[in-house]
Design a protein around this motif. Sequence first.
Motif, PDB file in Angstrom:
ATOM      1  N   ARG A 212      -2.604  -0.328  -6.630  1.00 33.26           N
ATOM      2  CA  ARG A 212      -3.173   0.438  -5.527  1.00 33.26           C
ATOM      3  C   ARG A 212      -4.607   0.024  -5.190  1.00 33.26           C
ATOM      4  O   ARG A 212      -4.961  -0.123  -4.032  1.00 33.26           O
ATOM      5  CB  ARG A 212      -3.129   1.926  -5.869  1.00 33.26           C
ATOM      6  N   THR A 213      -5.442  -0.180  -6.215  1.00 40.64           N
ATOM      7  CA  THR A 213      -6.832  -0.543  -5.926  1.00 40.64           C
ATOM      8  C   THR A 213      -6.901  -1.976  -5.393  1.00 40.64           C
ATOM      9  O   THR A 213      -7.664  -2.273  -4.482  1.00 40.64           O
ATOM     10  CB  THR A 213      -7.737  -0.381  -7.166  1.00 40.64           C
ATOM     11  N   ARG A 214      -6.063  -2.858  -5.935  1.00 37.83           N
ATOM     12  CA  ARG A 214      -6.006  -4.218  -5.399  1.00 37.83           C
ATOM     13  C   ARG A 214      -5.545  -4.178  -3.936  1.00 37.83           C
ATOM     14  O   ARG A 214      -6.089  -4.853  -3.073  1.00 37.83           O
ATOM     15  CB  ARG A 214      -5.045  -5.065  -6.242  1.00 37.83           C
TER      16      ARG A 214
ATOM     17  N   GLN B 165      -5.851  -4.646   1.913  1.00 31.54           N
ATOM     18  CA  GLN B 165      -5.727  -4.058   3.257  1.00 31.54           C
ATOM     19  C   GLN B 165      -6.975  -4.306   4.072  1.00 31.54           C
ATOM     20  O   GLN B 165      -6.925  -4.711   5.218  1.00 31.54           O
ATOM     21  CB  GLN B 165      -5.572  -2.529   3.152  1.00 31.54           C
TER      22      GLN B 165
ATOM     23  N   LEU C 120      -1.873   3.510 -15.006  1.00 40.06           N
ATOM     24  CA  LEU C 120      -2.861   2.432 -14.833  1.00 40.06           C
ATOM     25  C   LEU C 120      -2.259   1.241 -14.089  1.00 40.06           C
ATOM     26  O   LEU C 120      -2.909   0.639 -13.238  1.00 40.06           O
ATOM     27  CB  LEU C 120      -3.386   1.973 -16.195  1.00 40.06           C
ATOM     28  N   SER C 121      -1.009   0.902 -14.402  1.00 36.37           N
ATOM     29  CA  SER C 121      -0.398  -0.252 -13.728  1.00 36.37           C
ATOM     30  C   SER C 121      -0.193   0.030 -12.244  1.00 36.37           C
ATOM     31  O   SER C 121      -0.346  -0.868 -11.414  1.00 36.37           O
ATOM     32  CB  SER C 121       0.936  -0.605 -14.384  1.00 36.37           C
TER      33      SER C 121
ATOM     34  N   LEU D  81       1.407  -7.760  -9.195  1.00 36.13           N
ATOM     35  CA  LEU D  81       1.031  -6.386  -9.573  1.00 36.13           C
ATOM     36  C   LEU D  81       2.103  -5.397  -9.116  1.00 36.13           C
ATOM     37  O   LEU D  81       2.408  -4.422  -9.803  1.00 36.13           O
ATOM     38  CB  LEU D  81      -0.326  -6.010  -8.959  1.00 36.13           C
TER      39      LEU D  81
ATOM     40  N   TRP E 229      -5.816  -1.779  -1.859  1.00 35.84           N
ATOM     41  CA  TRP E 229      -6.912  -1.218  -1.047  1.00 35.84           C
ATOM     42  C   TRP E 229      -7.836  -2.349  -0.581  1.00 35.84           C
ATOM     43  O   TRP E 229      -8.161  -2.455   0.603  1.00 35.84           O
ATOM     44  CB  TRP E 229      -7.677  -0.199  -1.903  1.00 35.84           C
ATOM     45  N   SER E 230      -8.222  -3.216  -1.509  1.00 33.77           N
ATOM     46  CA  SER E 230      -9.108  -4.316  -1.103  1.00 33.77           C
ATOM     47  C   SER E 230      -8.354  -5.302  -0.207  1.00 33.77           C
ATOM     48  O   SER E 230      -8.910  -5.814   0.761  1.00 33.77           O
ATOM     49  CB  SER E 230      -9.737  -5.000  -2.327  1.00 33.77           C
TER      50      SER E 230
ATOM     51  N   TRP F  67       0.846  -1.200   0.000  1.00 35.55           N
ATOM     52  CA  TRP F  67       0.000   0.000   0.000  1.00 35.55           C
ATOM     53  C   TRP F  67       0.885   1.255   0.000  1.00 35.55           C
ATOM     54  O   TRP F  67       0.707   2.168  -0.806  1.00 35.55           O
ATOM     55  CB  TRP F  67      -0.925  -0.003   1.223  1.00 35.55           C
TER      56      TRP F  67
ATOM     57  N   ALA G  74      -2.084   2.134 -10.554  1.00 35.03           N
ATOM     58  CA  ALA G  74      -3.442   2.148 -10.001  1.00 35.03           C
ATOM     59  C   ALA G  74      -3.973   0.724  -9.809  1.00 35.03           C
ATOM     60  O   ALA G  74      -4.761   0.463  -8.895  1.00 35.03           O
ATOM     61  CB  ALA G  74      -4.377   2.942 -10.918  1.00 35.03           C
ATOM     62  N   ALA G  75      -3.525  -0.207 -10.655  1.00 38.33           N
ATOM     63  CA  ALA G  75      -3.932  -1.611 -10.497  1.00 38.33           C
ATOM     64  C   ALA G  75      -3.417  -2.147  -9.167  1.00 38.33           C
ATOM     65  O   ALA G  75      -4.148  -2.770  -8.397  1.00 38.33           O
ATOM     66  CB  ALA G  75      -3.401  -2.456 -11.658  1.00 38.33           C
TER      67      ALA G  75
END
Lengths: 338, 382
Positions: free
Chosen positions: B290-292, B297, B284-285, B316, B294-295, B252, B287-288
């Motif tokens: 980061r959003t993964r 965490q 985008l990579s 990732l 996020w879930s 993260w 952000a991939a």
Amino acid sequence: MSAPGLYADVHRSFAAALAHDDPATARRNLLDAGWLDALEADEAMAVAIVFRVQGARPCHAGVLDDVMIKRLAPSWPVFDQEVAVTYPIAGRGRSPSGETHAVFAARRDVSRILYVSDTAGEAIELLELTAPLEGRSGLGVEADGQLLMLTGYPRGTVVARLTAEHRNAWDEALAAGRVALAHQLVSSASVMLHLAVEHARNREQFGEPIGAFQAVKHRLADAMVAISAANAAAVAAATTMSQTAAAVAKALAGRAADRAATHCLQVLGGIGFTAEHRFHRYFRHHLVLDRLLGDHHEIARELGGQLRSGALDAERVVTLADPFQLELFETLTRHDTP
Amino acid sequence: MFVGDTGIVQLDRFRDALCAWLEENTGRLEPLIPGITLAEEVRRSRHNQQQLYEAGWSRYGWDELVGGLGGSPLMRAVVAEEAMIRDLLHGSSFAITEVVLPSLVTAAPHLARQYGPGLLRGVEGWCQGFSEPDAGSDLASLRCRAIDRGDHWVVTGQKIWTSYAQFAQRILLLTRTGTPESRHRGITAMLVDLDTPGISVRPLQAMSDRPEFSEIFFDGVAVPKERLVGELDGGWGVAMNMLRSERGGIFWMLSASLLSRLASLVREAPPGPADDELIGHCFLSIAALRTRSWSTQHRIAEDSMTTPETSIDKILMSTAEQELFDVALRLLGGRIEFSSDPDADRWRSGYFYSRAASIYGGTAEIQRTIVADQLLGLPRSR
Ligand SMILES: Cc1cc2nc3c(=O)[nH]c(=O)nc-3n(C[C@H](O)[C@H](O)[C@H](O)COP(=O)(O)OP(=O)(O)OC[C@H]3O[C@@H](n4cnc5c(N)ncnc54)[C@H](O)[C@@H]3O)c2cc1C
């Protein structure tokens, strides 16, 4: 926030409603099943479920129009459910027959349309049709009569024009539409992966299931990694509803579907290339979905331009304070593998 | 203060207060500026950790056992993220806290109580002794032997590629306690002081010309029995838990740092419109990841994430980090290859370190095989 099992119930009811080959009937069923109420009450859940079901079938019940209009209607009160959206598809090369826009066939009987010249939000008009919407279905990769291609400016009169004061509403509508399409792409890609994994477990060559070969494993793992990231990005964007997060979700979903399509076809081999195997329906479907509201390369360019202008300097896409709905996340992940 | 009656953590308030503190206290913090040595980076990072600990920030999200103030582990990730993007932490050496400490709290509470606070406060550094010359990807074949001598063990063998061991006081060591063939069933974890007689640490220069890791020789090293982490022969489980926690908060933090590195790259080496797609895909990579993350965490905090699932995060991570520095190599147009000013040095060391992202912590190939076998359920090869 929800009774246990609510997500699964909603999923079951929407999936039953959409299990119909005629898109207009599927749409009517979905409205009867309470789609618009659900959209009003809990957009993140309703959109995630309906668009994932569409991606898994695959079909288009014109629900993208509802999602976009929900954002436009409050500040631009000329809308109701009877407005269909035209989605620009014109790329760099013009076709001689002149297709410029796609409309969902489920909406072919509407009396008014929102004519979207380009996704940037320039020149958007609301038209009252003076003749039935003319368009052709079955063009390109779309074979199931789910889309109608428009070849010219529709016959009708302009009722209203989107002006500067509605620009925010358009940006929000675009973001909401992109999140919805991201969900649909994620589930289409998941079905492709599922089909390829099943095949890899059962198909034997050299006396072994092909899924035991590392080259095969790694292709499928790559598809899963891309889909998992796109899945998280779609859920994150549905939570923050920021334009950047929505653009990211749509582009990552398009990219994931592209990778899944390539890797899964390779693993399926000859049978995957046939019209007999259902893989090709998802392959075609993802090509259409990626184009709607900006394909993944186009969105990458959009984000690149924003990076250069400094607009993304402090951008974090999502933060840990953004709430995470574990139950929705797990329901989606479960249902994506039919 | 940030943990409500319901136990719900007000993360946005926490973050705002933390950011305000970081703003007001720049005077006592020492950022890792370009042009300093690795040793100096590690020293500054620990100094800053100490400041964050004393002001209370880095104690949130940790068990009281290690000097923590309780609250959700998400709070730790927020602190690491905000400190990292201000260049206050040396990410890859700071990472050891997240790797070792959560596992230590559950597997060896007595050690966590005694030694945890020192690590958390940054007054000492630890390292992770897993890999050996003949046991890399095939970690279960490790041979560094621990022989039972009643009230202590005697450890003999070698570890290699141990990150920042030359700056560390203790090592979380995986040893062979079963038969050589016992593989993952005969491995035991222990926490060993690096100043114990019989241990020698030799720094290794990495391809970046920086001593990123060491090799460590153990020659009849006596380790007291109370230094056991987890069960005897239960070291594999401890190691797997460590991999999972590393891929939580640290990734993260990294995702935020990669986003800010990309933004600074674009400022330092302004690209043209022709580069929009390149830098957009790089965004985008990241952000991939980061959003993964996020879930991940949130799922780790709710205890609904398994270790194999974190292999996705690892892939990732290495993809995003390498893509960012690939873009840097292109946009900087020769500075990484030909220049030696402080800024160029920094981009170069980042570029080189990113090359290892698909090797350390389990290679890209090993991660893909885990995803295929354990998440997709593909058949094992014969
Ligand atoms: C910068 C850096 C920091 C590190 N820090 C630490 C540390 O702090 N502590 C620690 O214990 N270790 C550390 N390591 C070691 C790291 O964990 C190992 O390098 C890694 O596990 C790979 O082992 P190896 O280098 O022996 O390569 P090998 O295992 O020999 O692998 C070589 C190549 O073969 C491939 N390969 C091997 N087995 C398979 C297979 N079954 N299927 C397909 N391909 C395969 C690998 O993917 C790789 O590409 C670090 C390494 C680096 C580079």
